[in-house]
Design an enzyme around this catalytic site. Structure first.
Site, PDB file in Angstrom:
ATOM      1  CB  ALA A  89      -1.082  -0.755   1.247  1.00 39.53           C
ATOM      2  CE1 TYR A 134       7.546   0.328  -5.819  1.00 35.30           C
ATOM      3  CE2 TYR A 134       5.659  -0.263  -6.668  1.00 35.30           C
ATOM      4  CZ  TYR A 134       6.528  -0.020  -6.490  1.00 35.30           C
ATOM      5  OH  TYR A 134       7.226  -0.074  -7.698  1.00 35.30           O
ATOM      6  CG  ASP A 135       0.302   0.186  -4.437  1.00 38.59           C
ATOM      7  OD1 ASP A 135       1.315  -0.502  -5.110  1.00 38.59           O
ATOM      8  OD2 ASP A 135      -0.921  -0.207  -3.907  1.00 38.59           O
ATOM      9  CB  SER A 186      20.815 -24.406 -22.869  1.00 37.17           C
ATOM     10  OG  SER A 186      21.532 -25.345 -23.512  1.00 37.17           O
ATOM     11  CG  LEU A 187      24.223 -23.764 -17.497  1.00 38.87           C
ATOM     12  CD1 LEU A 187      24.099 -23.424 -15.842  1.00 38.87           C
ATOM     13  CD2 LEU A 187      26.043 -23.811 -17.881  1.00 38.87           C
ATOM     14  CD  GLU A 193      25.804 -17.163 -10.757  1.00 38.09           C
ATOM     15  OE1 GLU A 193      24.975 -17.726 -11.801  1.00 38.09           O
ATOM     16  OE2 GLU A 193      26.926 -16.429 -10.994  1.00 38.09           O
ATOM     17  CE  LYS A 222      19.348 -25.238 -14.766  1.00 36.96           C
ATOM     18  NZ  LYS A 222      18.518 -25.353 -15.449  1.00 36.96           N
ATOM     19  CG  ASP A 282      12.467 -24.184 -12.620  1.00 38.70           C
ATOM     20  OD1 ASP A 282      12.772 -24.641 -14.331  1.00 38.70           O
ATOM     21  OD2 ASP A 282      11.395 -24.840 -12.170  1.00 38.70           O
ATOM     22  NE  ARG A 336      19.275 -21.361 -23.745  1.00 47.97           N
ATOM     23  CZ  ARG A 336      19.343 -22.582 -25.186  1.00 47.97           C
ATOM     24  NH1 ARG A 336      17.970 -22.120 -24.965  1.00 47.97           N
ATOM     25  NH2 ARG A 336      19.977 -22.630 -25.298  1.00 47.97           N
ATOM     26  CD  GLU A 372      17.079 -18.332 -16.233  1.00 46.29           C
ATOM     27  OE1 GLU A 372      17.379 -18.446 -16.784  1.00 46.29           O
ATOM     28  OE2 GLU A 372      15.989 -19.700 -15.677  1.00 46.29           O
ATOM     29  CE1 TYR A 403      22.240 -16.283 -16.727  1.00 48.13           C
ATOM     30  CE2 TYR A 403      20.362 -16.475 -14.977  1.00 48.13           C
ATOM     31  CZ  TYR A 403      20.805 -17.543 -16.289  1.00 48.13           C
ATOM     32  OH  TYR A 403      20.007 -17.201 -17.053  1.00 48.13           O
ATOM     33  CE  LYS A 433      26.979 -19.399 -14.192  1.00 45.54           C
ATOM     34  NZ  LYS A 433      26.367 -18.081 -13.895  1.00 45.54           N
ATOM     35  CE  LYS A 458      17.742 -29.876 -13.326  1.00 44.31           C
ATOM     36  NZ  LYS A 458      17.666 -29.371 -15.074  1.00 44.31           N
ATOM     37  CB  CYS A 470     -19.982 -48.564  -9.398  1.00 41.80           C
ATOM     38  SG  CYS A 470     -19.844 -46.918 -10.230  1.00 41.80           S
ATOM     39  CB  CYS A 522     -23.548 -46.463 -12.523  1.00 39.53           C
ATOM     40  SG  CYS A 522     -23.023 -48.136 -12.532  1.00 39.53           S
ATOM     41  CB  CYS A 545     -18.518 -50.126 -12.388  1.00 39.74           C
ATOM     42  SG  CYS A 545     -19.889 -49.800 -12.604  1.00 39.74           S
ATOM     43  CB  CYS A 583     -20.919 -47.437 -15.180  1.00 38.04           C
ATOM     44  SG  CYS A 583     -20.575 -46.254 -14.109  1.00 38.04           S
TER      45      CYS A 583
END
Ligand code: IVH
Length: 661
Positions: A32, A34-35, A80-81, A111, A113, A115, A134, A171, A223, A287, A311, A405, A408, A423, A428
């Site tokens: 608020a 900030y606004d 890419s890696l 660093e 990674k 997503d 990219r 990213e 990065y 890296k 990963k 069931c 049905c 069933c 059904c």
């Protein structure tokens, strides 16, 4: 204070808060407040139009929506890696570098990674002039107007001497908290919610109207650098410091590591903090710090030899089972499903997990009210790993398979010697709905726009009693259903009409005969070449088909012995569905081979790749085993690649795959 001074002070303050919030994750003021600052600035600028400058935070959204994105050729390829998944692979990575450089202990920078999605920002004389995605690494799309709306992306660099040209890579992503808040607001407004921050970020950046992008809470971290003029860095650390000083958003979280020991330590720390981080990550980027080392290591086709993504294992979270219910599928099988307290895991919010069958529930001893560990890895469906016994209170309720069931009311019977309860009803609605949904899937008749809710309604209204009834639907009829506008009704009718031109294998698969999957449907199509001979085949004739054993032959025979099913097929043909027989394929490198596809392919979708392989007589399977002949590994390949390497399965990258095609 005069207006000019106040405007300047407001802009500085807003920039500082953007930096604290989006870059440092340490906000000092409420939304608020900030606004309020933004509103005051807008008002002052309205009163003093001469004082409006292009770098004002009020000027981030500008210009009309685009017709389409223009292409941008990156001055330097965006790499890419490569991935590593365990300590052994990591050690190999480090040894390769140590050997090549002749140094014992390499200095690395590690660093998180992020997503999100990779972007490039171009600054000329310190001014942000162009931003792009990219793309395939060489050519991306110009998303400058959209990137301007990111609040922590500086439109002007700080510092006394701006380089003539500077490309930075980074990213774009969405913070977890911002994502939740946005989805809540959308839900309230009756708008569709997003599955995960990454997809939302990607979709937001590819909006043709920057006003829409501006409404999404996108952040950016940078990065790396690409081409630059008048700048030089000896180390990565030096580079990051310079970027920070220039006002660019650099993730404050990074670890200096010496040798593989140091990387291990950083990995452990980041993994431990993973859940507490304000954004989604899927690993640790490692890296070399020295730029000279980077030059000496060079790159292989699309990734550098001096960096790697280590990963994380699939994420596991705790949640509570609120209820265990059964779902009735197209074959009448009753599947117990756990309804969970919604949790965010592996990039999506999960609120259900299948428990497969009665025995599985008993084996895991999952009860209503239990706390459980839930896992979801990449594209894998969520799975309850185990019950957390220590959190049992004694109030948990055991699951009992119903004897009738739930849809049905017909009797439920467990097949002899099998794990599946079914069933036994022959009309059904749940079985019918499952059958229609199956027939509409992409690999069957491929009818776009026929969602679950719609199928339910069509059955409820009695408009559809078998697959062939779809072809009698009109737009007028569809428009009488809930939430069906003219446009979508028209589109659906067209999609249904398009599905008439199909192939015999799709047609057979679409029937939803128990145990007849895509591969069997294909073999049957190649053998019988038309529906009639298949329908009239004896069990012996059926067993002459490749991969069809007595069990499948029995299912097929029983299916076509049922007059209702024969009529169903006849009705489809009479409705104009025209299944084309398969073309004979020539022998090639894939003929008779089993392939697995993993990761993201850039030249074609996975479904297309699958069709191409099958057209050449190959088979595509979902998991890697000793029987796999080739693994086609696209970008960001995950555990399947690791498994293939472990088993010594031949791996093809996308280029090699294309070449063989
Ligand atoms: S460096 C030459 N650093 O991961 C190295 N990439 O598969 C280029 N990513 O395309 C990338 N966080 O989109 C780097 N701290 C980080 C990263 C990062 C996320 C993404 C990036 C890249 C992909 C690599």
């Amino acid at each position: 204070m005069d207006a000019a001074a106040r405007i300047k002070s407001l802009r500085d303050e807003i920039a500082r808060h953007n930096h604290r919030y989006y870059t440092l994750d340490a906000p000092e003021i409420s939304d608020a407040s900030y606004d309020k600052l933004m509103n005051e600035l807008s008002a002052l600028e309205r009163e003093n139009p001469a004082l409006v400058t292009p770098d004002s935070p009020t000027q981030r959204v500008g210009g009309a929506p685009l017709e389409k994105f223009t292409k941008v050729t990156h001055r330097q390829q965006m790499l890419s890696l490569a991935n590593v998944f365990d300590d052994a692979e990591l050690t190999e990575f480090d040894q390769r570098i140590a050997e090549k450089l002749g140094t014992a202990a390499i200095d690395y920078v590690c660093e998180p990674k992020m997503d999100g999605l990779a972007i490039e920002l171009v600054y000329e004389e310190g001014r942000f002039v162009q931003g792009s995605t990219r793309g395939d690494g060489t050519i991306g799309e110009d998303v400058t107007a959209n990137l301007r709306t990111l609040r922590n992306l500086p439109l002007e660099l700080k510092g006394p001497k701006a380089p003539r040209l500077l490309e930075v890579r980074g990213e774009v992503f969405i913070r977890k908290a911002d994502f939740v808040k946005m989805n809540e607001a959308r839900e309230k407004a009756g708008e569709p919610t997003f599955v995960n921050p990454r997809n939302c970020a990607a979709g937001s950046l590819r909006q043709l109207d920057p006003k829409l992008t501006a409404q999404r809470p996108l952040s950016v971290y940078v990065y790396e650098v690409g081409v630059m003029e008048g700048l030089e860095f000896a180390t990565h650390v030096e580079k990051l410091k310079w970027l920070e000083a220039a006002g660019l958003p650099v993730n404050p979280r990074r670890y200096l590591a010496r040798g593989v020991e140091g990387i291990r330590e950083a990995y452990g720390k980041l993994l431990a903090d993973r859940h507490g981080l304000p954004y989604e990550i899927d690993g640790l980027v490692v890296k070399t710090d020295s730029e000279d080392a980077r030059k000496r290591m060079g790159q292989v086709s699309k990734s550098p030899r001096w960096a790697v993504a280590y990963k994380f294992p699939p994420e596991e979270v705790e949640t509570q089972v609120e209820k265990i219910d059964v779902q009735v599928g197209r074959t009448g099988a009753l599947t117990p499903v756990a309804y969970l307290k919604p949790v965010f895991v592996g990039g999506v919010t999960v609120s259900r997990a299948t428990l497969h069958n009665e025995d599985e529930v008993a084996r895991k001893d999952v009860r209503e009210g239990d706390w459980v560990f839930l896992r979801r890895a990449g594209d894998v469906i969520p799975e309850i790993v185990k019950v957390i016994d220590s959190r049992r209170t004694g109030d948990e309720k055991k699951f009992v398979m119903p004897s009738a069931c739930p849809v049905c009311g017909a009797k439920v019977q467990r097949e002899e010697g099998g794990a599946i309860a079914r069933c036994t009803g022959d009309s059904c609605p749940a079985q019918l709905a499952g059958g229609i949904r199956h027939a509409a899937t992409r690999t069957a008749l491929d009818i776009d726009g026929l969602g679950d809710k719609l199928v339910e309604q069509l059955i409820l209204h009695g408009a559809v009693k078998r697959i062939a009834d779809l072809y009698a639907l009109t737009a007028e009829k569809l428009m009488t259903l809930e939430r069906m506008g003219e446009k979508s009704a028209q589109n659906l009718v067209e999609a249904i009409a398009r599905s008439k031109q199909t192939t015999l294998r799709r047609f057979i698969y679409a029937l939803g005969i128990p145990q007849v999957g895509e591969a069997t449907a294909k073999a049957l199509a190649e053998h019988f070449m038309a529906p009639a001979p298949l329908m009239d085949a004896s069990q012996e004739q059926l067993q002459a088909v490749k991969d069809v054993g007595p069990e499948v032959a029995g299912e097929l025979h029983a299916y076509f012995a049922e007059p209702k099913n024969r009529e169903g097929v006849q009705a489809l043909l009479e409705a104009g569905v025209d299944p084309a027989p398969p073309e004979k394929t020539a022998a090639g490198p894939f003929s008779g081979k089993t392939l697995v596809i993993t990761g993201t392919l850039t030249k074609m979708s996975r479904d297309q790749a699958k069709e191409e392989i099958e057209r050449r007589g190959g088979k595509v399977s979902g998991s890697v085993s000793k029987k796999t002949d080739f693994l086609v590994a696209g970008e960001d390949a995950g555990s399947k690649l690791a498994k293939a390497k472990e088993l010594g399965v031949k791996v093809l990258d996308e280029q090699q795959f294309q070449a063989l095609l």
